[in-house]
Design a protein around this motif. Structure first.
Motif, PDB file in Angstrom:
ATOM      1  N   THR A  25       0.836  -1.205   0.000  1.00 22.41           N
ATOM      2  CA  THR A  25       0.000   0.000   0.000  1.00 22.41           C
ATOM      3  C   THR A  25       0.870   1.253   0.000  1.00 22.41           C
ATOM      4  N   GLN A  26       1.938   1.209   0.768  1.00 22.81           N
ATOM      5  CA  GLN A  26       2.853   2.353   0.778  1.00 22.81           C
ATOM      6  C   GLN A  26       3.446   2.566  -0.617  1.00 22.81           C
ATOM      7  N   LYS A  27       3.771   1.464  -1.276  1.00 25.22           N
ATOM      8  CA  LYS A  27       4.344   1.556  -2.630  1.00 25.22           C
ATOM      9  C   LYS A  27       3.317   2.065  -3.640  1.00 25.22           C
ATOM     10  N   ALA A  28       2.059   1.688  -3.442  1.00 24.25           N
ATOM     11  CA  ALA A  28       1.003   2.109  -4.373  1.00 24.25           C
ATOM     12  C   ALA A  28       0.613   3.574  -4.178  1.00 24.25           C
ATOM     13  N   TYR A  29       0.768   4.067  -2.955  1.00 25.98           N
ATOM     14  CA  TYR A  29       0.384   5.461  -2.660  1.00 25.98           C
ATOM     15  C   TYR A  29       1.528   6.177  -1.946  1.00 25.98           C
ATOM     16  N   ALA A  78      -9.595  -6.300   9.968  1.00 18.31           N
ATOM     17  CA  ALA A  78     -10.105  -6.397   8.595  1.00 18.31           C
ATOM     18  C   ALA A  78     -10.856  -5.121   8.203  1.00 18.31           C
ATOM     19  N   THR A  79     -11.641  -4.590   9.126  1.00 17.24           N
ATOM     20  CA  THR A  79     -12.396  -3.359   8.852  1.00 17.24           C
ATOM     21  C   THR A  79     -11.457  -2.162   8.738  1.00 17.24           C
ATOM     22  N   VAL A  80     -10.497  -2.086   9.628  1.00 12.42           N
ATOM     23  CA  VAL A  80      -9.522  -0.996   9.601  1.00 12.42           C
ATOM     24  C   VAL A  80      -8.734  -1.006   8.276  1.00 12.42           C
ATOM     25  N   ILE A  81      -8.354  -2.199   7.826  1.00  9.96           N
ATOM     26  CA  ILE A  81      -7.628  -2.337   6.559  1.00  9.96           C
ATOM     27  C   ILE A  81      -8.501  -1.879   5.388  1.00  9.96           C
ATOM     28  N   TYR A  85      -7.806   1.371   2.797  1.00  8.09           N
ATOM     29  CA  TYR A  85      -7.822   1.279   1.335  1.00  8.09           C
ATOM     30  C   TYR A  85      -8.871   2.222   0.732  1.00  8.09           C
ATOM     31  N   SER A  86     -10.005   2.358   1.401  1.00  3.40           N
ATOM     32  CA  SER A  86     -11.055   3.251   0.909  1.00  3.40           C
ATOM     33  C   SER A  86     -10.581   4.701   0.892  1.00  3.40           C
ATOM     34  N   PHE A  87      -9.975   5.142   1.984  1.00  2.00           N
ATOM     35  CA  PHE A  87      -9.455   6.519   2.015  1.00  2.00           C
ATOM     36  C   PHE A  87      -8.477   6.740   0.865  1.00  2.00           C
ATOM     37  N   LEU A  88      -7.553   5.809   0.694  1.00  2.00           N
ATOM     38  CA  LEU A  88      -6.485   6.002  -0.294  1.00  2.00           C
ATOM     39  C   LEU A  88      -7.014   5.950  -1.722  1.00  2.00           C
ATOM     40  N   PHE A 297     -16.689   2.821   7.329  1.00  2.00           N
ATOM     41  CA  PHE A 297     -16.071   3.938   6.608  1.00  2.00           C
ATOM     42  C   PHE A 297     -17.035   5.130   6.540  1.00  2.00           C
ATOM     43  N   GLU A 298     -18.307   4.839   6.292  1.00  2.00           N
ATOM     44  CA  GLU A 298     -19.317   5.908   6.314  1.00  2.00           C
ATOM     45  C   GLU A 298     -19.359   6.560   7.696  1.00  2.00           C
ATOM     46  N   ALA A 299     -19.290   5.743   8.742  1.00  2.00           N
ATOM     47  CA  ALA A 299     -19.310   6.269  10.114  1.00  2.00           C
ATOM     48  C   ALA A 299     -18.134   7.200  10.373  1.00  2.00           C
TER      49      ALA A 299
END
Ligand code: ING
Ligand code: ZN
Length: 310
Positions: A25-29, A78-81, A85-88, A297-299
């Motif tokens: 993820t760091q490499k992708a963003y 799992a939810t945090v992950i 990803y959603s934010f990024l 994520f909506e929350a």
């Protein structure tokens, strides 16, 4: 294509897989993500966290969330992950996400209790605590959500090393907890919100845990819970309850949110119990990971907008 896009967000993952996901993820963003070493574990594992920040210069208020403080609560990492990803992936595409990331930095600790998490994959799926040695042979670990220096080992915590809510030999005896607390205190000039994810029961809770009394900021905190839950329930109609920890679930002392609020002065400190309401409990089917990720994520977005208007 990047590893962050190939990761199967609809499955539970081992510690190694999560560690690889962080690096991918760091490499992708690379412009948005930095990985930093926030803590280490009793068994010697590195505990890494991520900072999501759209500009490295100005100091922005920050939101922290952590998953996996309790090993068996797999939906929490799992939810945090999924939310990370959603934010990024939505930054500069979704206007709400873009606005939030232009306002806040986000710290993410996907797996807090790494030794315990590994143990749930290899030895005992229902392990909760850390894996440190205790004075009782055959009994291991302290509860990392009873080990904080906030009314340490008062009501709702056990002095018995064999219990699941064992508070530990002293406050911050658990190295995992001590080093995360150090980081939060060091950065409490910017961190405005701390969110500690658990499962299960579907609750969005604010301090205190140690007493049924409500803190002076209860109303502004609980209004944040309501903002989060209004946004959450809009997606699939999932019902959560909200309120102070002690009256919503039970009295528990030495917890992270009591400390982040009282000592680190992080006003918007929350403990969240994710899905479900007990049908599957800790063994939540993987089919519910993405729905949980989407609604939570909506929350978070609802809460971020609420904080911004305060
Ligand atoms: N529940 C939490 C626990 O540590 C909690 C509830 C949250 C208590 C925050 C105190 C503070 O017992 C689970 N499922 O772990
Ligand atoms: Zn928990």
């Amino acid at each position: 294509d990047s590893g962050a896009d190939e990761f199967d967000y609809g499955k539970y993952h081992t510690l190694d897989e999560i560690s690889n996901w962080m690096n991918d993820t760091q490499k992708a963003y690379p412009k948005l993500v930095t990985i930093f070493n926030v803590s280490r574990s009793y068994e010697g594992r590195t505990i890494n966290a991520m900072k999501i920040s759209v500009s490295s210069s100005s100091k922005k208020p920050a939101i922290w969330f952590d998953g996996g403080i309790h090993a068996r609560e797999w939906i929490s990492p799992a939810t945090v992950i999924y939310m990370t990803y959603s934010f990024l992936s939505k930054y500069s595409i979704d206007p709400d996400v873009t606005k939030i990331l232009e306002t806040f930095d986000i710290y993410v600790l996907p797996v807090f209790n790494v030794d315990g998490y590994e143990y749930t994959w290899t030895k005992d799926r229902l392990w909760r605590k850390t894996r440190s040695k205790t004075k009782v042979s055959g009994c291991f670990g302290a509860d990392p959500n009873r080990n904080w220096d906030a009314h340490f080992c008062e009501n709702g915590a056990s002095k018995d090393p064999c219990d699941d809510t064992y508070c530990g030999i002293k406050a911050f005896s658990e190295i995992e907890v001590k080093l995360v607390a150090d980081f939060l205190l060091k950065n409490n000039d910017t961190i405005v919100s701390y969110i500690n994810f658990h499962s299960y029961s579907q609750l969005w809770m604010s301090p205190w845990g140690y007493t049924n009394k409500k803190p002076k900021d209860f109303q502004v905190q609980d209004n944040g819970s309501v903002a989060a839950l209004n946004a959450l329930s809009k997606l699939f109609g999932t019902k959560y309850e909200h309120g102070n920890i002690a009256s919503t679930i039970y009295v528990a002392s030495g917890s992270s949110v009591d400390w982040t609020y009282d000592t680190a002065n992080i006003l918007y400190s929350y403990a969240v119990e994710l899905r479900d309401q007990g049908k599957h409990g800790f063994l939540l089917p993987p089919e519910q990971i993405i729905p949980s990720g989407l609604e939570t994520f909506e929350a978070i977005k609802g809460l971020a907008f609420y904080i911004q208007t305060q």
